[in-house]
Design a protein around this motif. Structure first.
Motif, PDB file in Angstrom:
ATOM      1  N   LEU A 306       0.867  -1.196   0.080  1.00  0.00           N
ATOM      2  CA  LEU A 306       0.013   0.030  -0.090  1.00  0.00           C
ATOM      3  C   LEU A 306       0.888   1.245  -0.009  1.00  0.00           C
ATOM      4  O   LEU A 306       0.471   2.132  -0.707  1.00  0.00           O
ATOM      5  N   GLN A 307       1.803   1.156   0.586  1.00  0.00           N
ATOM      6  CA  GLN A 307       2.881   2.224   0.956  1.00  0.00           C
ATOM      7  C   GLN A 307       3.377   2.513  -0.499  1.00  0.00           C
ATOM      8  O   GLN A 307       3.614   3.735  -1.090  1.00  0.00           O
ATOM      9  N   GLU A 308       3.785   1.289  -1.161  1.00  0.00           N
ATOM     10  CA  GLU A 308       4.534   1.673  -2.568  1.00  0.00           C
ATOM     11  C   GLU A 308       3.682   2.026  -3.376  1.00  0.00           C
ATOM     12  O   GLU A 308       3.887   3.083  -4.390  1.00  0.00           O
ATOM     13  N   ASP A 309       2.490   1.534  -3.389  1.00  0.00           N
ATOM     14  CA  ASP A 309       1.301   2.128  -4.285  1.00  0.00           C
ATOM     15  C   ASP A 309       1.031   3.675  -4.152  1.00  0.00           C
ATOM     16  O   ASP A 309       0.926   4.204  -5.173  1.00  0.00           O
ATOM     17  N   SER A 310       1.177   4.020  -2.908  1.00  0.00           N
ATOM     18  CA  SER A 310       0.741   5.645  -2.665  1.00  0.00           C
ATOM     19  C   SER A 310       1.953   6.305  -3.353  1.00  0.00           C
ATOM     20  O   SER A 310       1.883   7.361  -3.751  1.00  0.00           O
ATOM     21  N   LEU A 311       3.292   5.662  -3.048  1.00  0.00           N
ATOM     22  CA  LEU A 311       4.502   6.472  -3.571  1.00  0.00           C
ATOM     23  C   LEU A 311       4.424   6.296  -5.166  1.00  0.00           C
ATOM     24  O   LEU A 311       4.746   7.432  -5.789  1.00  0.00           O
ATOM     25  N   THR A 312       4.078   5.356  -5.802  1.00  0.00           N
ATOM     26  CA  THR A 312       3.575   5.118  -7.252  1.00  0.00           C
ATOM     27  C   THR A 312       2.571   6.171  -7.656  1.00  0.00           C
ATOM     28  O   THR A 312       2.964   6.631  -8.773  1.00  0.00           O
ATOM     29  N   SER A 313       1.741   6.458  -7.088  1.00  0.00           N
ATOM     30  CA  SER A 313       0.860   7.532  -7.447  1.00  0.00           C
ATOM     31  C   SER A 313       1.094   8.782  -7.346  1.00  0.00           C
ATOM     32  O   SER A 313       0.885   9.609  -8.341  1.00  0.00           O
ATOM     33  N   VAL A 314       1.916   9.249  -6.420  1.00  0.00           N
ATOM     34  CA  VAL A 314       2.701  10.387  -6.407  1.00  0.00           C
ATOM     35  C   VAL A 314       3.728  10.680  -7.382  1.00  0.00           C
ATOM     36  O   VAL A 314       3.590  11.681  -8.237  1.00  0.00           O
ATOM     37  N   ARG A 315       4.585   9.463  -7.752  1.00  0.00           N
ATOM     38  CA  ARG A 315       5.326   9.703  -8.915  1.00  0.00           C
ATOM     39  C   ARG A 315       4.437   9.763 -10.251  1.00  0.00           C
ATOM     40  O   ARG A 315       4.835  10.696 -10.980  1.00  0.00           O
ATOM     41  N   ASN A 316       3.463   9.107 -10.244  1.00  0.00           N
ATOM     42  CA  ASN A 316       2.634   9.238 -11.506  1.00  0.00           C
ATOM     43  C   ASN A 316       2.067  10.757 -11.778  1.00  0.00           C
ATOM     44  O   ASN A 316       2.157  11.204 -12.842  1.00  0.00           O
ATOM     45  N   ARG A 317       1.648  11.194 -10.500  1.00  0.00           N
ATOM     46  CA  ARG A 317       1.174  12.563 -10.801  1.00  0.00           C
ATOM     47  C   ARG A 317       2.077  13.540 -11.124  1.00  0.00           C
ATOM     48  O   ARG A 317       1.895  14.564 -11.943  1.00  0.00           O
ATOM     49  N   LYS A 318       3.387  13.341 -10.395  1.00  0.00           N
ATOM     50  CA  LYS A 318       4.502  14.282 -10.898  1.00  0.00           C
ATOM     51  C   LYS A 318       4.807  14.143 -12.401  1.00  0.00           C
ATOM     52  O   LYS A 318       4.997  15.114 -13.222  1.00  0.00           O
ATOM     53  N   ALA A 319       4.801  12.927 -12.628  1.00  0.00           N
ATOM     54  CA  ALA A 319       5.258  12.628 -14.148  1.00  0.00           C
ATOM     55  C   ALA A 319       4.067  13.339 -15.089  1.00  0.00           C
ATOM     56  O   ALA A 319       4.446  13.775 -16.066  1.00  0.00           O
ATOM     57  N   GLN A 320       2.951  13.256 -14.827  1.00  0.00           N
ATOM     58  CA  GLN A 320       1.670  13.612 -15.570  1.00  0.00           C
ATOM     59  C   GLN A 320       1.960  15.232 -15.648  1.00  0.00           C
ATOM     60  O   GLN A 320       1.544  15.946 -16.845  1.00  0.00           O
TER      61      GLN A 320
END
Length: 451
Positions: A306-320
């Motif tokens: 869940l923590q990794e998924d949260s970090l991935t979501s943040v990275r995805n938003r930054k990338a977008q």
């Protein structure tokens, strides 16, 4: 080896006690791991998290080894109180026999034995051994037999004796999977059988804490001096082997008691039973501790996911966000070039006729930076600058497209399932483990000590 008078099978079968606490603890722990239709077993949950858990065994495995006619089969018959294994001076046991408890008296051979014990299936990799595997199922509930599977091994002899399979390798492999290894030395036979000593030496290198030594048939060894002399010879031979020269070497004397054949020899056969009981107790504790560790592993793995998924979501938003900015800049360059082309190819009169005076004035205000930029570019470099801006535009758009390639994240359904599995482990499995542990402690120390 003289045997105690055994009870008839019907009598032994009738003596069925209630399920012990240790039996219940091991059975319940196994059930918590086992597969079920709802997929709530720990093995099912762990597999969804890419974890590999091993279910605990419901019984301990006790392997008996020694030279031929050392009394291994006789001991099993005495412990179970049934004539299950053949005994005699001849080499009766030529293969491996698994003696276990069950609901009905039955004999199994070959593949049926491997099917009953899936964790022993790699044993079939040893050429020829599959044909010499058998299982004897007894309904006896004597002593702690319901929690024990005895493995009777072939009698070991030196010389030209040929086995139909690699007996040394098979015993060494089984020794790694057993919780206890009982080595019987026969004072009247080949107590110093080199094959036995060699296997014990190799087994001791990795499984030394499991091995227990016994002088079997002690009542047939003659006088007390004769027994002491035999024991000294065995101990001296063992101590010559690297790794076996332990301090405080212990070798209890045992024999099968017979009411019609009294003996003055000290019989420590009950010590074997206590050793088995201690191993069962330690296995129960290890199983409960492993259950706790596996629950913690699943819990922490879910948190990490869940923590990794949260970090991935943040990275995805930054990338977008980065992709949007780069895409905007990439589209801004063609707009800049388009305005430049329009201004360069249309006359002032045509622009005024199309936009009017107010529109023309406003266009001049907004496009003045473009006009200023091109006025600064030498006429002979205009073409190169134009091509450079085209390349820059394509580069920015390409980088923006790459930035939009985000990593995969968990869906809401997947997150909900992970949280439900974590809650099940925390609220159901761990609570059950605490109940089983408390029940086991009450049996061990008494309720008055639990207060």
């Amino acid at each position: 080896m003289a045997g105690k008078t055994m009870k008839p099978r019907s009598a032994a079968n009738a003596e069925r006690g209630a399920e012990t606490v240790s039996e219940r603890v091991l059975r319940e722990c196994h059930r918590l791991y086992d597969h079920d239709a709802a997929g709530t077993g720990l093995i099912d949950i762990a597999s969804k998290l890419d974890l590999h858990l091993l279910p605990p065994r419901k019984k301990i495995n006790v392997m008996l080894m020694g030279n031929h006619s050392a009394g291994k089969s006789s001991f099993i018959n005495w412990y179970v109180e049934e004539h299950i294994q053949r005994t005699g001076v001849a080499i009766e046991t030529q293969g491996f026999t698994f003696v276990t408890s069950g609901r009905k008296r039955e004999s199994l051979t070959g593949n049926a034995t491997l099917h009953l014990y899936p964790h022993f299936k790699p044993l079939q990799q040893i050429e020829g051994v599959s044909e010499y595997l058998s299982t004897e199922i007894s309904t006896s509930k004597q002593k702690k037999f319901s929690l024990v599977t005895f493995i009777d091994t072939p009698g070991l002899v030196d010389g030209d004796m040929k086995y139909p399979f690699d007996v040394d390798q098979a015993i060494l492999w089984l020794g790694e999977l057993c919780e206890l290894v009982l080595v019987f030395f026969d004072p009247m036979g080949q107590a110093l059988c080199k094959r036995t000593l060699n296997i014990v030496e190799k087994l001791n290198e990795t499984q030394g804490e499991k091995i227990r030594f016994y002088l079997s048939k002690a009542d047939e060894a003659g006088s007390e001096c004769d027994r002491q002399r035999v024991m000294m010879q065995i101990v001296q031979e063992l101590c010559k082997r690297p790794g076996l020269n332990k301090c405080g070497f212990d070798m209890p004397t045992i024999y099968i008691p017979h009411p019609n054949k009294p003996s003055r020899c000290v019989n420590q056969i009950e010590e074997v039973c206590r050793t088995i009981e201690k191993t069962i107790s330690q296995t129960v504790q290890n199983t409960l501790n492993q259950l706790e560790r596996d629950c913690e592993l699943i819990h922490s793995t879910v948190d990490s996911r869940l923590q990794e998924d949260s970090l991935t979501s943040v990275r995805n938003r930054k990338a977008q966000s980065k992709g949007c900015v780069l895409g905007f800049l990439g589209l801004l360059v063609p707009a800049f070039l388009l305005v430049s082309l329009v201004l360069g190819n249309l006359s002032q009169e045509m622009i005024s006729s199309l936009l009017g005076d107010n529109g023309t004035e406003m266009l001049q205000v907004y496009t003045s930076p473009v006009a200023t930029f091109w006025s600064m570019v030498p006429s002979d470099l205009v073409c190169y600058v134009f091509l450079t801006l085209c390349v820059l535009s394509m580069l920015l758009i390409g980088i923006a497209k790459l930035s939009f390639r985000t990593c995969r994240t968990l869906t809401r359904k997947q997150k909900r399932q992970l949280l439900e599995q974590q809650e099940f482990v925390r609220e159901v499995v761990k609570v059950k483990k605490r109940q089983l542990y408390t029940e086991y402690l009450r049996q061990s120390v008494g309720e008055h000590d639990m207060v």
